[in-house]
Write a protein that holds these residues in place. Sequence first.
Motif, PDB file in Angstrom:
ATOM      1  N   SER A 169     -11.252   9.054  -2.544  1.00  0.00           N
ATOM      2  CA  SER A 169     -11.021   8.640  -3.931  1.00  0.00           C
ATOM      3  C   SER A 169      -9.739   9.256  -4.480  1.00  0.00           C
TER       4      SER A 169
ATOM      5  N   LYS B 188      -6.789   7.274  -3.071  1.00  0.00           N
ATOM      6  CA  LYS B 188      -6.798   5.925  -3.645  1.00  0.00           C
ATOM      7  C   LYS B 188      -6.257   5.961  -5.069  1.00  0.00           C
ATOM      8  N   ASP B 189      -6.722   6.924  -5.856  1.00  0.00           N
ATOM      9  CA  ASP B 189      -6.255   7.076  -7.230  1.00  0.00           C
ATOM     10  C   ASP B 189      -4.766   7.412  -7.267  1.00  0.00           C
TER      11      ASP B 189
END
Length: 292
Positions: free
Chosen positions: A138, A141-142
Amino acid sequence: MLEKDDFLKWVNASHYMFEIFEGRNDAYPLAKKWIREWSDFGKFIIDERDNGIVNLLIKSFDYDVFRNSNDKIERNDDEWTKFVNEVDRQFKKLIENNLKAGECKNVGFAVAPFLFTWNFQRFKEYFKKRKEDFDIGSYFKDLGNFLSGKKEVLRGFKDKHLIYDEIEKERVKQIFDEINGKLKETGIGNNEPIGTIKLLHVFAPCYFPMIDNDIAKTIGGLLPSKWESLTSDSYLKWMNALKSWLQNYFEVINRLEEEYDSSILKLIDEGLYMMSTVKQRARVARLGIELN
């Protein structure tokens, strides 16, 4: 100051030492290649060879190199093993889910192996302080979504060369502070100058030089105190100092960049890293000298 011949010898010797002890499974070339593809085409291609390099990197990455015997978690063998297994599980999951052979549009995954392995001291703190709340997949991805929003700004630096182009003080300061702010937000609320600098460099390898706190302390004059870290202002000071110093070796820089297919800034970083950051005695065992 080194004469030109000695400068060449220093760069050559440092590069070979770096390649032998640090560079065999380095994710840097992949990050640079993937970012350039993403910058030009909006996606990057992971071929079978790339996939093999990443898998070898995972297999050979030595977490124990970063172990701190003074930390209450890390000095306990069982706790450290449990911690490393969880970190390794997440890293392998990130690779398996996002860097299989094919194409990828999220540039956060292009920088993931490089940033994770070369800035693991920071990621170690993320896992320890955020515990179950931190997910490395995550995180990248962020970060990729954020970098997509800065694509045109970063593209503006892509083909610049520190030696030939002016240092655009305000633009450099702005993008440095914006990336640092994002890493601070997605990390543990601390400034992240080293991660910021590594990201800037792989997006514009000939314009943004790398540096870490150990190198900055060794050079002197960049950090107000040994407890403070680099800022956008001290980074600009470093860019100016390096640009000025490299003018002395103008005639040999093109030759070095062509010979090693690398920016002079990366080659200089290798030399400073080997002199300032690495404890060379730890590498003696890898020479394989055995006493009967």
